[in-house]
Design a protein around this motif. Structure first.
Motif, PDB file in Angstrom:
ATOM      1  N   THR A   9       0.854  -1.183   0.000  1.00 15.29           N
ATOM      2  CA  THR A   9       0.000   0.000   0.000  1.00 15.29           C
ATOM      3  C   THR A   9       0.891   1.234   0.000  1.00 15.29           C
ATOM      4  O   THR A   9       2.037   1.195   0.436  1.00 15.29           O
ATOM      5  CB  THR A   9      -0.919   0.017   1.227  1.00 15.29           C
ATOM      6  OG1 THR A   9      -0.121  -0.040   2.407  1.00 15.29           O
ATOM      7  CG2 THR A   9      -1.874  -1.168   1.188  1.00 15.29           C
ATOM      8  N   LYS A  11       0.832   5.887  -0.203  1.00 18.52           N
ATOM      9  CA  LYS A  11       0.049   7.127  -0.163  1.00 18.52           C
ATOM     10  C   LYS A  11      -0.508   7.458  -1.544  1.00 18.52           C
ATOM     11  O   LYS A  11      -1.497   8.185  -1.656  1.00 18.52           O
ATOM     12  CB  LYS A  11       0.920   8.271   0.344  1.00 18.52           C
ATOM     13  CG  LYS A  11       2.086   8.639  -0.559  1.00 18.52           C
ATOM     14  CD  LYS A  11       2.890   9.791   0.026  1.00 18.52           C
ATOM     15  CE  LYS A  11       4.043  10.192  -0.911  1.00 18.52           C
ATOM     16  NZ  LYS A  11       4.831  11.319  -0.349  1.00 18.52           N
ATOM     17  N   THR A  14      -4.170   6.765  -1.834  1.00 17.03           N
ATOM     18  CA  THR A  14      -5.114   7.395  -0.919  1.00 17.03           C
ATOM     19  C   THR A  14      -5.747   8.646  -1.525  1.00 17.03           C
ATOM     20  O   THR A  14      -5.100   9.408  -2.247  1.00 17.03           O
ATOM     21  CB  THR A  14      -4.433   7.796   0.400  1.00 17.03           C
ATOM     22  OG1 THR A  14      -3.464   8.827   0.141  1.00 17.03           O
ATOM     23  CG2 THR A  14      -3.737   6.604   1.030  1.00 17.03           C
ATOM     24  N   LYS A  15      -7.006   8.864  -1.197  1.00 18.17           N
ATOM     25  CA  LYS A  15      -7.714  10.054  -1.669  1.00 18.17           C
ATOM     26  C   LYS A  15      -7.090  11.314  -1.078  1.00 18.17           C
ATOM     27  O   LYS A  15      -7.003  12.356  -1.743  1.00 18.17           O
ATOM     28  CB  LYS A  15      -9.190   9.955  -1.288  1.00 18.17           C
ATOM     29  CG  LYS A  15     -10.066  11.083  -1.823  1.00 18.17           C
ATOM     30  CD  LYS A  15     -11.522  10.796  -1.515  1.00 18.17           C
ATOM     31  CE  LYS A  15     -12.427  11.886  -2.087  1.00 18.17           C
ATOM     32  NZ  LYS A  15     -12.182  13.197  -1.468  1.00 18.17           N
ATOM     33  N   LYS A  16      -6.646  11.217   0.167  1.00 14.89           N
ATOM     34  CA  LYS A  16      -6.027  12.362   0.835  1.00 14.89           C
ATOM     35  C   LYS A  16      -4.821  12.871   0.045  1.00 14.89           C
ATOM     36  O   LYS A  16      -4.659  14.090  -0.139  1.00 14.89           O
ATOM     37  CB  LYS A  16      -5.607  11.971   2.249  1.00 14.89           C
ATOM     38  CG  LYS A  16      -4.919  13.085   3.048  1.00 14.89           C
ATOM     39  CD  LYS A  16      -4.617  12.603   4.464  1.00 14.89           C
ATOM     40  CE  LYS A  16      -3.979  13.725   5.304  1.00 14.89           C
ATOM     41  NZ  LYS A  16      -2.633  14.078   4.827  1.00 14.89           N
ATOM     42  N   TYR A  17      -3.998  11.958  -0.427  1.00 12.54           N
ATOM     43  CA  TYR A  17      -2.803  12.350  -1.190  1.00 12.54           C
ATOM     44  C   TYR A  17      -3.199  13.138  -2.438  1.00 12.54           C
ATOM     45  O   TYR A  17      -2.644  14.206  -2.725  1.00 12.54           O
ATOM     46  CB  TYR A  17      -1.996  11.119  -1.590  1.00 12.54           C
ATOM     47  CG  TYR A  17      -0.864  11.435  -2.541  1.00 12.54           C
ATOM     48  CD1 TYR A  17       0.353  11.917  -2.077  1.00 12.54           C
ATOM     49  CD2 TYR A  17      -1.023  11.269  -3.912  1.00 12.54           C
ATOM     50  CE1 TYR A  17       1.388  12.220  -2.950  1.00 12.54           C
ATOM     51  CE2 TYR A  17       0.003  11.573  -4.802  1.00 12.54           C
ATOM     52  CZ  TYR A  17       1.206  12.043  -4.316  1.00 12.54           C
ATOM     53  OH  TYR A  17       2.228  12.346  -5.193  1.00 12.54           O
ATOM     54  N   SER A  98     -11.287  12.492  -6.595  1.00 14.84           N
ATOM     55  CA  SER A  98     -10.782  13.666  -5.896  1.00 14.84           C
ATOM     56  C   SER A  98     -11.560  14.909  -6.318  1.00 14.84           C
ATOM     57  O   SER A  98     -11.563  15.279  -7.495  1.00 14.84           O
ATOM     58  CB  SER A  98      -9.294  13.865  -6.183  1.00 14.84           C
ATOM     59  OG  SER A  98      -8.864  15.146  -5.752  1.00 14.84           O
ATOM     60  N   SER A 150      -4.018   1.121  -2.978  1.00 16.11           N
ATOM     61  CA  SER A 150      -4.873   1.705  -1.950  1.00 16.11           C
ATOM     62  C   SER A 150      -5.157   0.755  -0.791  1.00 16.11           C
ATOM     63  O   SER A 150      -5.446   1.206   0.320  1.00 16.11           O
ATOM     64  CB  SER A 150      -6.208   2.140  -2.566  1.00 16.11           C
ATOM     65  OG  SER A 150      -6.965   1.005  -2.972  1.00 16.11           O
ATOM     66  N   MET A 152      -7.769  -0.877  -0.619  1.00 16.27           N
ATOM     67  CA  MET A 152      -9.220  -0.829  -0.454  1.00 16.27           C
ATOM     68  C   MET A 152      -9.855  -2.184  -0.764  1.00 16.27           C
ATOM     69  O   MET A 152      -9.400  -2.928  -1.627  1.00 16.27           O
ATOM     70  CB  MET A 152      -9.833   0.230  -1.386  1.00 16.27           C
ATOM     71  CG  MET A 152      -9.535   1.660  -0.995  1.00 16.27           C
ATOM     72  SD  MET A 152     -10.015   2.827  -2.300  1.00 16.27           S
ATOM     73  CE  MET A 152     -11.630   2.222  -2.750  1.00 16.27           C
TER      74      MET A 152
END
Length: 229
Positions: A9, A11, A14-17, A98, A150, A152
């Protein structure tokens, strides 16, 4: 299916990234409209090769000048903006999970006067309720690469990579084309991941190959699939 258990996994998955990255790129664009952000795989000229592939294959299956095209994980929308500059004048849609990506791409479209031809939408493509309609061409430039990192799970058990082909099938018309570019997966792995009863490999884009330890390979691959009956 491709066993993704060995994929670490990151970053990048990730959606945050991506929200933070595109928020920064949007700020940069507002300060300097010439700065539209990075173009993925620019060192291998993959984006132009994808566009050239579509242009060279106009007339095959559903690849026409007025074909409807959706770009999954569109980012700053660069691929669609470049595609619009060619023979393709049909409906062009960029999808990204995003919100900041969609803001950036929409701002660029409005600034360049192409908002009537290219639209952008925020969506979770793995949401069972997501239904954007069907398209003639589906594009992926690095999106499967990102989501594979991810970690996920769908319904708490299925890896997102294992259901990605279902997502593509759902939005692709019969005889439609799915063109994907990856640097995480080999051509054989992409076929293993994406091939279904209806989605079949069609053509691959050629890239320079390297040889190491007697084994030949490439750092990137692009392959087109066609949706059959």
């Amino acid at each position: 299916m491709q066993d993704t258990a060995d994929l670490s996994t990151s970053k990048l998955g990730t959606k945050k990234y991506w929200d933070e990255l595109y928020a920064l790129e949007l700020e940069n664009f507002r300060r300097n409209p010439q700065d539209t952000g990075d173009c993925w795989f620019s060192d291998s000229d993959a984006e132009q090769k994808m566009i050239d592939f579509l242009v060279d294959n106009i007339g095959a299956y559903r690849i026409t000048e007025d074909a409807s095209v959706v770009d999954l994980g569109t980012g700053n929308g660069h691929l669609l903006f470049e595609l619009h500059e060619t023979e393709f004048q049909g409906k062009l849609v960029g999808i990204d999970y995003s919100e900041e990506s969609v803001k950036l791409a929409t701002n660029i479209a409005e600034a360049t006067g192409v908002e009537d031809f290219i639209s952008f939408q925020q969506a979770d493509i793995f949401n069972s309720g997501w239904n954007p309609g069907k398209f003639d061409v589906v594009l992926d430039k690095g999106t499967l690469d990102a989501i594979s990192l991810s970690g996920m799970k769908i319904n708490g058990k299925l890896d997102v990579v294992d259901v990605y082909a279902e997502v593509v099938e759902k939005i692709l018309r019969k005889d439609g084309i799915f063109l994907i570019t990856s640097c995480n997966f080999t051509q054989d792995e992409l076929i293993e991941i994406m091939q279904t009863e209806k989605l079949k490999p069609w053509k691959a884009i050629k890239y320079p190959v390297f040889q190491f330890g007697g084994v030949q390979g490439a750092t990137i691959c692009s392959i087109a699939f066609v949706k059959q009956d």
